[in-house]
Write an enzyme that holds these catalytic residues in place. Structure first.
Site, short mmCIF file in Angstrom:
data_model
loop_
_atom_site.label_atom_id
_atom_site.label_comp_id
_atom_site.label_asym_id
_atom_site.label_seq_id
_atom_site.Cartn_x
_atom_site.Cartn_y
_atom_site.Cartn_z
N SER A 413 0.84 -1.20 0.00
CA SER A 413 0.00 0.00 0.00
C SER A 413 0.88 1.25 0.00
CB SER A 413 -0.96 -0.03 1.19
OG SER A 413 -1.90 1.02 1.13
N ASP A 465 -8.65 -4.31 -6.73
CA ASP A 465 -8.10 -3.43 -5.69
C ASP A 465 -8.33 -1.96 -6.04
OD1 ASP A 465 -6.63 -2.12 -3.79
OD2 ASP A 465 -4.75 -3.14 -4.20
#
Length: 631
Positions: A413, A465
């Protein structure tokens, strides 16, 4: 209201006690008041259900009903005060059951009033009708200087409103000059994004539901032969895919371990605390090896459990966390003969502020590239780690211990984005370094930098995602798609939301919502269906940048930024849209950045970003490849 009516009916003849007349009057007045409020709320609900999102004509009486309900707050508030005074009066000598019942009604009244006030504070838009000053026709009616000053004042007001909201959300963290600069930058970002639409949160929710169902309908359609050919595995370079998947599964452990005890407890909810409590009193490395707070050794103990390394394998661990300064650790990985720098992802308010500092800045690399654009907040975080690694001699110490090892930088991330930019900065000094970025943010690097990183960075993206598709142009595109689909849907919003919730939870076929007037009486609509322009107050700079490509002299405020390196896209082989699916099989393929140029709406758009889900997918692929080799 029903509870008070029952209390009043059952104890109707028991108010002859001292002070009972006052309590009788209080209950009777409260019944009448609540009945009036229920009537006003019923009218609000009924009128709100009329029309469509872009056709407010049938709801034109709503403001009057809303102000009527608002006026009823004053007697409700006064009556709650009167009830509290009467109940607390010691001269009241009625039956205890009656007094307890009335105390309950007083408490309930105050709870309702408190939550109503909080709700109004949260959802109230202090800008209100000021957005109309963005309209071109309003500007044309004013002189240019007057119009410019008015527009500047409205924009300044909007920025201050967003800044106050951000400060309120971040009230629990210590705020310094860096925070104040970040607050202003993020406030301008939100102001630019939200100022040009007349949509409320429920409109956005309805738009996302409609987009999701439209997207599912398109996925169910048979693909064109050319599209199948372009996405067939035979046309992709798969020589080193299996090797990279095995490496990614190994290094994802380090990226997940950087989250510390929250990740360990989340993935081992029943045994984690017991295991960590057993380790918290053991000896830890010398204080010079660890910076930042790690009370009870929970963070470091979790890192040891997840990675399986020993104390002596860690060169440096930093739990220090501020805006633009994120935790990381440096460790020796003897299995792969690598010095691993693992950067933590988003886990605090400071990290969120770093994520949201999404302005672009130049990253000039000597003898490599010039004028490469990068994400500002993530670049500053990478600069912080770069200074620690080089200026504090951490990497020198690591290579002194293991000179033959290679350098590998990993992160998930925010950590994946920071690791990628850090790898670019270290590339000249360490030509053999590798970087594995798991689920990095989509708006990270300009095209030239993204192409440059294909030689040493591998990005791993799972499914749909959301974060891997997040960039300002993609967000503007999503906003435009939401406005377009809600403006052309001819169903009331409550029907969209109810059917959408059923579809998300229980599945079924996507609803075929009409986009034109379908069999309805024309007399039922007091206004014609408004065009999508009615929901766009004005076009923001980035929105204009997407549409007006001809104006090359004025670059867009938010240029297109891309994912770093070569991209491995992992998708479900038998795609199950429901969250509760059990045995999931994955397939992986090389992909390119254009696949992630649009945000996909799905229940798994958040869960596909979670580090444990990414790790499970990589382990599943790695084990499948291992079993194939053994066969």
């Amino acid at each position: 209201w029903i509870g008070i009516l029952v209390l009043y009916t059952v104890h109707k003849g028991q108010f002859n006690c001292p002070g009972g007349g006052l309590l009788h009057s209080y209950l009777l007045g409260l019944l009448i008041l609540l009945a009036s409020i229920i009537c006003a709320l019923s009218a609000l609900v009924y009128v709100s259900m009329q029309g469509t999102i872009s056709n407010p004509g049938p709801r034109k009486s709503l403001p009057k009903i809303l102000y009527t309900r608002l006026l009823l707050y004053f007697p409700e508030f006064i009556w709650a005060i009167v009830g509290a005074v009467w109940v607390s009066d010691n001269s009241v000598q009625c039956e205890r059951t009656v007094i307890n019942g009335i105390i309950g009604t007083v408490i309930a009244s105050w709870i309702i009033i408190t939550f109503t006030i909080l709700g109004v504070v949260i959802v109230f838009d202090p800008l209100g009708g000021k957005k109309t000053f963005y309209l071109p026709e309003v500007s044309r009616n004013l002189e240019s200087s007057q119009s410019g000053q008015l527009l500047y004042n409205v924009k300044s007001s909007a920025t201050r409103v967003w800044e106050k909201r951000i400060r309120l959300l971040c009230c629990c963290i210590v705020q310094d000059d860096d925070h104040r600069v970040a607050f202003t930058s993020i406030a301008e970002l939100f102001r630019n994004y939200f100022s040009d639409t007349d949509l409320v949160p429920s409109d956005i929710a309805a738009g996302l539901i409609l987009l999701h169902q439209e997207q599912d309908k398109m996925e169910n359609c048979p693909k064109e032969p050319e599209e199948v050919l372009c996405h067939s595995p035979s046309s992709l370079v798969t020589d080193d895919l299996d090797v990279e998947l095995e490496n990614a599964a190994h290094y994802m452990l380090f990226a997940a371990a950087a989250y510390g005890w929250p990740y360990y407890v989340y993935t081992n909810p029943y045994t984690a605390l017991c295991k960590l409590n057993g380790d918290c009193c053991r000896n830890r490395p010398t204080d010079s090896d660890i910076t930042g707070s790690d009370r009870h050794n929970f963070h470091f103990g979790s890192i040891l459990k997840i990675t399986g390394l020993q104390y002596r394998d860690f060169i440096h661990i930093s739990f220090h966390n501020k805006i633009y300064e994120i935790p990381f650790f440096v460790a020796l990985d003897h299995k792969k003969e690598a010095i691993v720098v693992a950067v933590r992802g988003t886990l605090s308010f400071e990290d969120i502020l770093t994520d949201l500092s999404a302005d672009c800045e130049d990253l000039t690399l000597e003898d490599v590239l010039e004028n490469g654009f990068v994400h500002k907040g993530i670049t500053q975080a990478a600069n912080y780690i770069y200074r620690k690694l080089i200026n504090d001699g951490i990497l020198n110490q690591a290579f002194t211990i293991a000179p033959e090892y290679k350098l590998v930088i990993v992160g998930h991330s925010l950590g994946g984005g920071t690791a990628s930019i850090l790898a670019i900065m270290l590339r000249n000094s360490f030509p053999t370094l590798r970087c594995y970025a798991f689920s990095p943010p989509g708006g990270l690097l300009s095209k030239s930098l993204a192409d440059y990183t294909k030689h040493f960075i591998v990005s791993v993206i799972l499914g749909k995602d959301l974060v891997a598709r997040l960039s300002m142009p993609n967000m503007e595109d999503l906003k435009r798609r939401i406005v377009r689909i809600v403006a052309n849907c001819n169903r009331p919003k409550y029907q969209i939301l109810l059917r959408g919730c059923w579809y998300e939870v229980f599945g079924g076929d996507p609803d075929d919502f009409p986009t034109e007037l379908d069999g309805r009486s024309q007399d039922a609509l007091t206004q014609p269906l408004l065009a999508e322009e009615s929901l766009m107050v004005h076009r923001s700079p980035s929105y204009n940048a997407l549409e007006e490509e001809s104006n090359l002299n004025s670059p867009p405020q938010y240029p297109h930024l891309y994912l770093p390196g070569k991209i491995i896209h992992i998708v479900e082989e038998c795609s199950s849209r429901r969250l509760c699916s059990s045995d999931i099989k994955y397939t992986a393929r090389w992909s390119n950045e254009t696949v992630f140029s649009s945000i996909l709406i799905s229940p798994k758009m958040i869960t596909d970003h979670m580090p444990d889900v990414v790790l499970n997918a990589l382990n599943s692929l790695s084990q499948e490849h291992g079993s194939c080799l053994s066969c």
